[in-house]
Scaffold this motif. Structure first.
Motif, PDB file in Angstrom:
ATOM      1  N   LYS A 275       0.837  -1.204   0.000  1.00  0.00           N
ATOM      2  CA  LYS A 275       0.000   0.000   0.000  1.00  0.00           C
ATOM      3  C   LYS A 275       0.870   1.251   0.000  1.00  0.00           C
ATOM      4  O   LYS A 275       0.588   2.214  -0.729  1.00  0.00           O
ATOM      5  CB  LYS A 275      -0.917  -0.004   1.221  1.00  0.00           C
ATOM      6  CG  LYS A 275      -1.789   1.240   1.336  1.00  0.00           C
ATOM      7  CD  LYS A 275      -2.695   1.191   2.562  1.00  0.00           C
ATOM      8  CE  LYS A 275      -3.506   2.472   2.688  1.00  0.00           C
ATOM      9  NZ  LYS A 275      -4.413   2.447   3.875  1.00  0.00           N
ATOM     10  N   ALA A 276       1.925   1.248   0.806  1.00  0.00           N
ATOM     11  CA  ALA A 276       2.819   2.406   0.879  1.00  0.00           C
ATOM     12  C   ALA A 276       3.500   2.654  -0.458  1.00  0.00           C
ATOM     13  O   ALA A 276       3.674   3.806  -0.879  1.00  0.00           O
ATOM     14  CB  ALA A 276       3.863   2.192   1.971  1.00  0.00           C
ATOM     15  N   MET A 277       3.878   1.581  -1.142  1.00  0.00           N
ATOM     16  CA  MET A 277       4.559   1.732  -2.436  1.00  0.00           C
ATOM     17  C   MET A 277       3.597   2.078  -3.562  1.00  0.00           C
ATOM     18  O   MET A 277       3.998   2.622  -4.592  1.00  0.00           O
ATOM     19  CB  MET A 277       5.308   0.444  -2.775  1.00  0.00           C
ATOM     20  CG  MET A 277       6.495   0.171  -1.872  1.00  0.00           C
ATOM     21  SD  MET A 277       7.458  -1.252  -2.433  1.00  0.00           S
ATOM     22  CE  MET A 277       6.279  -2.595  -2.199  1.00  0.00           C
ATOM     23  N   ALA A 278       2.308   1.783  -3.403  1.00  0.00           N
ATOM     24  CA  ALA A 278       1.331   2.017  -4.465  1.00  0.00           C
ATOM     25  C   ALA A 278       1.026   3.491  -4.654  1.00  0.00           C
ATOM     26  O   ALA A 278       0.509   3.885  -5.710  1.00  0.00           O
ATOM     27  CB  ALA A 278       0.044   1.254  -4.161  1.00  0.00           C
ATOM     28  N   SER A 279       1.318   4.301  -3.647  1.00  0.00           N
ATOM     29  CA  SER A 279       1.036   5.736  -3.731  1.00  0.00           C
ATOM     30  C   SER A 279       2.323   6.513  -3.485  1.00  0.00           C
ATOM     31  O   SER A 279       2.541   7.047  -2.384  1.00  0.00           O
ATOM     32  CB  SER A 279      -0.036   6.129  -2.707  1.00  0.00           C
ATOM     33  OG  SER A 279      -1.227   5.404  -2.917  1.00  0.00           O
ATOM     34  N   PRO A 280       3.206   6.584  -4.495  1.00  0.00           N
ATOM     35  CA  PRO A 280       4.478   7.301  -4.319  1.00  0.00           C
ATOM     36  C   PRO A 280       4.228   8.753  -3.941  1.00  0.00           C
ATOM     37  O   PRO A 280       3.317   9.408  -4.457  1.00  0.00           O
ATOM     38  CB  PRO A 280       5.136   7.185  -5.701  1.00  0.00           C
ATOM     39  CG  PRO A 280       4.489   6.010  -6.340  1.00  0.00           C
ATOM     40  CD  PRO A 280       3.082   6.009  -5.847  1.00  0.00           C
ATOM     41  N   ARG A 281       5.041   9.259  -3.030  1.00  0.00           N
ATOM     42  CA  ARG A 281       4.892  10.629  -2.544  1.00  0.00           C
ATOM     43  C   ARG A 281       6.195  11.386  -2.779  1.00  0.00           C
ATOM     44  O   ARG A 281       7.271  10.785  -2.798  1.00  0.00           O
ATOM     45  CB  ARG A 281       4.563  10.646  -1.046  1.00  0.00           C
ATOM     46  CG  ARG A 281       3.289   9.910  -0.654  1.00  0.00           C
ATOM     47  CD  ARG A 281       3.059  10.019   0.851  1.00  0.00           C
ATOM     48  NE  ARG A 281       2.874  11.406   1.250  1.00  0.00           N
ATOM     49  CZ  ARG A 281       1.691  12.027   1.248  1.00  0.00           C
ATOM     50  NH1 ARG A 281       0.609  11.380   0.846  1.00  0.00           N
ATOM     51  NH2 ARG A 281       1.588  13.280   1.642  1.00  0.00           N
ATOM     52  N   PRO A 282       6.103  12.701  -2.928  1.00  0.00           N
ATOM     53  CA  PRO A 282       7.334  13.496  -2.977  1.00  0.00           C
ATOM     54  C   PRO A 282       7.991  13.509  -1.602  1.00  0.00           C
ATOM     55  O   PRO A 282       7.375  13.116  -0.603  1.00  0.00           O
ATOM     56  CB  PRO A 282       6.845  14.886  -3.367  1.00  0.00           C
ATOM     57  CG  PRO A 282       5.416  14.927  -2.896  1.00  0.00           C
ATOM     58  CD  PRO A 282       4.897  13.529  -3.065  1.00  0.00           C
ATOM     59  N   GLY A 286      12.843  16.027   3.192  1.00  0.00           N
ATOM     60  CA  GLY A 286      14.126  16.128   2.518  1.00  0.00           C
ATOM     61  C   GLY A 286      14.778  14.786   2.281  1.00  0.00           C
ATOM     62  O   GLY A 286      15.891  14.708   1.751  1.00  0.00           O
ATOM     63  N   GLU A 287      14.096  13.706   2.662  1.00  0.00           N
ATOM     64  CA  GLU A 287      14.642  12.362   2.456  1.00  0.00           C
ATOM     65  C   GLU A 287      14.686  12.019   0.976  1.00  0.00           C
ATOM     66  O   GLU A 287      13.860  12.495   0.187  1.00  0.00           O
ATOM     67  CB  GLU A 287      13.806  11.323   3.220  1.00  0.00           C
ATOM     68  CG  GLU A 287      12.450  10.988   2.627  1.00  0.00           C
ATOM     69  CD  GLU A 287      11.347  11.992   2.926  1.00  0.00           C
ATOM     70  OE1 GLU A 287      10.187  11.743   2.531  1.00  0.00           O
ATOM     71  OE2 GLU A 287      11.646  13.046   3.531  1.00  0.00           O
ATOM     72  N   ASP A 288      15.655  11.209   0.583  1.00  0.00           N
ATOM     73  CA  ASP A 288      15.754  10.727  -0.792  1.00  0.00           C
ATOM     74  C   ASP A 288      14.626   9.719  -0.992  1.00  0.00           C
ATOM     75  O   ASP A 288      14.719   8.572  -0.567  1.00  0.00           O
ATOM     76  CB  ASP A 288      17.125  10.068  -1.019  1.00  0.00           C
ATOM     77  CG  ASP A 288      17.317   9.567  -2.441  1.00  0.00           C
ATOM     78  OD1 ASP A 288      16.317   9.319  -3.135  1.00  0.00           O
ATOM     79  OD2 ASP A 288      18.487   9.415  -2.845  1.00  0.00           O
ATOM     80  N   VAL A 292      14.111   5.603  -0.339  1.00  0.00           N
ATOM     81  CA  VAL A 292      13.075   5.088   0.565  1.00  0.00           C
ATOM     82  C   VAL A 292      12.233   4.039  -0.148  1.00  0.00           C
ATOM     83  O   VAL A 292      11.985   2.942   0.381  1.00  0.00           O
ATOM     84  CB  VAL A 292      12.190   6.236   1.089  1.00  0.00           C
ATOM     85  CG1 VAL A 292      10.955   5.684   1.814  1.00  0.00           C
ATOM     86  CG2 VAL A 292      12.980   7.138   2.020  1.00  0.00           C
ATOM     87  N   GLU A 293      11.773   4.374  -1.348  1.00  0.00           N
ATOM     88  CA  GLU A 293      10.932   3.434  -2.096  1.00  0.00           C
ATOM     89  C   GLU A 293      11.691   2.157  -2.426  1.00  0.00           C
ATOM     90  O   GLU A 293      11.132   1.057  -2.380  1.00  0.00           O
ATOM     91  CB  GLU A 293      10.436   4.105  -3.389  1.00  0.00           C
ATOM     92  CG  GLU A 293       9.614   5.371  -3.189  1.00  0.00           C
ATOM     93  CD  GLU A 293       8.261   5.119  -2.557  1.00  0.00           C
ATOM     94  OE1 GLU A 293       7.794   3.965  -2.601  1.00  0.00           O
ATOM     95  OE2 GLU A 293       7.663   6.079  -2.035  1.00  0.00           O
ATOM     96  N   ALA A 294      12.965   2.287  -2.771  1.00  0.00           N
ATOM     97  CA  ALA A 294      13.776   1.108  -3.089  1.00  0.00           C
ATOM     98  C   ALA A 294      13.912   0.210  -1.860  1.00  0.00           C
ATOM     99  O   ALA A 294      13.880  -1.027  -1.979  1.00  0.00           O
ATOM    100  CB  ALA A 294      15.151   1.534  -3.599  1.00  0.00           C
TER     101      ALA A 294
END
Length: 310
Positions: A275-282, A286-288, A292-294
Motif C-alpha cells: 500500500k505504501a509503495m502504491a502511492s508514491p509521494r514526494p 528532505g529524504e531521498d 526510501v521506495e527502493a
C-alpha cells in the motif's frame, strides 16, 4: 588557549560514568584540537570509580573544561540534556568517554558549518580500533542520511556529531530519558521532523574504541526506543497510513535485528508495504524518496519470499 570567560564557539560535551580506564586519553584528544575556541562540559553521571578525580584534574589543568556531577545515576540521556542546557557554544559537539577526537575534527566541522549555514547536524567517518578495527564511512548528503533512518544504520555517528545549539533549543529537541540506549537515534529523527538538514564529512572525525569493558547492550530495550522514534518518522512520511498500519509495517523494516513474526503478522506487514509503495509521494522531510521506495521494495520482496517458503 581561549579565554574561559568569553563565549566559546563550540561546546564539547562528554557524558561520563565509571570511565576512568580511558577517560584521560579521551580528554587529551579534546585538548589536542587544532581549533581552540571551545569549552568542554564533563557530565559525570554519579561515577563510583576514579572518574570524578580525573575530571577535577582536567579542570585544574585547563579552565576550558567544566565538570558537573549528577546527584544520582540518571542515565546518559539526562546527562546529555544537562549539557544542552549548560552549553554556551554556537555548536554542540559530542564525544564519548572512551573515544578519541581526531585533532582536526572541530576545525573541519566548524569550517564546514560556518560555510554551510543550511546544515544543522554535521557528522563524519569513524575509525573503529581495539577489539574491532575498520573505518565506518557514512553518506555525505542529507537525503541519503535521512532515508537511512529507516534502517537505523549508516546515518549519523553520535560520537562524531556536531549540531547547531540554537536549532536544538528552537525546536525543543532533547534526548529521551525513557530510552537512553537509543536516544541518539531518537534525536536524529526529531531533527528530521523539525526540518533539520544533515551532512557527513568524508574524513575520520572520531576514533571509536571497541573493548571488552564496554557494557553489553540490552537489545530489547534498545529496540523499544528505536521503534518509538521510527514510528513517528513513518507516520510523517506516510500520512496515508494509520497508526495500526505503521505498527504492522515497522517490524519488516528492521534490517539490523532478528524479527520473529507469525505468518498472519508478516502477511499484514507485506500488505501495508505494498500500500505504501502504491502511492508514491514526494519528499516530506528532505529524504531521498527514491532510496526510501527502493528500501520498501527490497523489504517487501524479502518478506514475501519468506511467506512463499513457509
Amino acid at each position: 588557549m581561549a579565554d574561559a570567560q568569553r563565549t566559546p564557539l563550540v561546546t564539547f560535551y562528554v557524558p561520563v560514568y565509571n570511565g576512568a580506564a580511558y577517560l584521560r586519553e579521551s580528554l587529551a584528544s579534546i585538548s589536542a584540537q587544532t581549533f581552540g575556541d571551545w569549552e568542554c562540559l564533563l557530565i559525570d553521571d554519579h561515577s563510583t570509580d576514579a572518574s570524578p578525580a580525573i575530571l577535577d584534574d582536567a579542570c585544574k589543568r585547563d579552565p576550558r573544561f567544566r565538570a558537573y556531577r549528577q546527584p544520582a545515576n540518571l542515565n546518559v540521556a539526562n546527562a546529555s540534556n544537562l549539557a544542552l542546557r549548560l552549553a554556551r557554544g554556537k555548536y554542540l559537539a559530542r564525544l564519548d568517554q572512551d573515544d578519541l577526537a581526531e585533532p582536526t575534527r572541530l576545525a573541519e566541522q566548524v569550517a564546514f558549518m560556518e560555510s554551510h549555514p543550511e546544515v544543522d547536524v554535521c557528522g563524519g567517518a569513524m575509525l573503529y580500533f581495539g577489539r574491532e578495527n575498520g573505518v565506518a564511512s557514512l553518506p555525505a548528503d542529507d537525503g541519503t542520511i535521512k532515508a537511512n533512518l529507516l534502517t537505523g544504520m549508516n546515518n549519523i555517528g553520535n560520537p562524531a556529531s556536531t549540531v547547531r545549539t540554537a536549532f536544538l533549543r528552537e525546536h525543543s529537541i532533547l534526548n529521551d530519558p525513557r530510552f537512553p540506549l537509543s536516544c541518539d537515534y531518537g534525536m536524529w529523527v526529531d531533527c528530521t521532523l523539525a526540518g533539520g538538514r544533515f551532512a557527513n564529512l568524508p574524513g575520520v572525525m572520531t576514533r571509536y574504541r571497541t573493548h571488552e569493558g564496554q557494557a553489553s547492550v540490552d537489545m530489547v530495550a534498545l529496540q523499544v526506543g528505536v521503534i518509538q522514534a521510527k514510528t513517528r518518522l513513518l507516520l510523517k512520511w506516510f500520512p496515508d497510513l494509520s497508526f495500526a498500519e505503521v505498527q504492522a509495517m515497522e517490524p519488516l523494516l528492521r534490517a539490523n535485528a532478528v524479527v520473529f513474526l507469525d505468518r498472519e503478522s508478516a502477511a499484514r506487514g507485506v500488505a501495508v508495504l505494498r500500500k505504501a509503495m502504491a502511492s508514491p509521494r514526494p519528499s516530506v522531510s528532505g529524504e531521498d524518496r527514491a532510496a526510501v521506495e527502493a528500501y520498501l521494495a527490497q523489504r517487501c520482496a524479502l518478506w514475501q519470499g519468506h511467506l512463499d517458503e513457509a
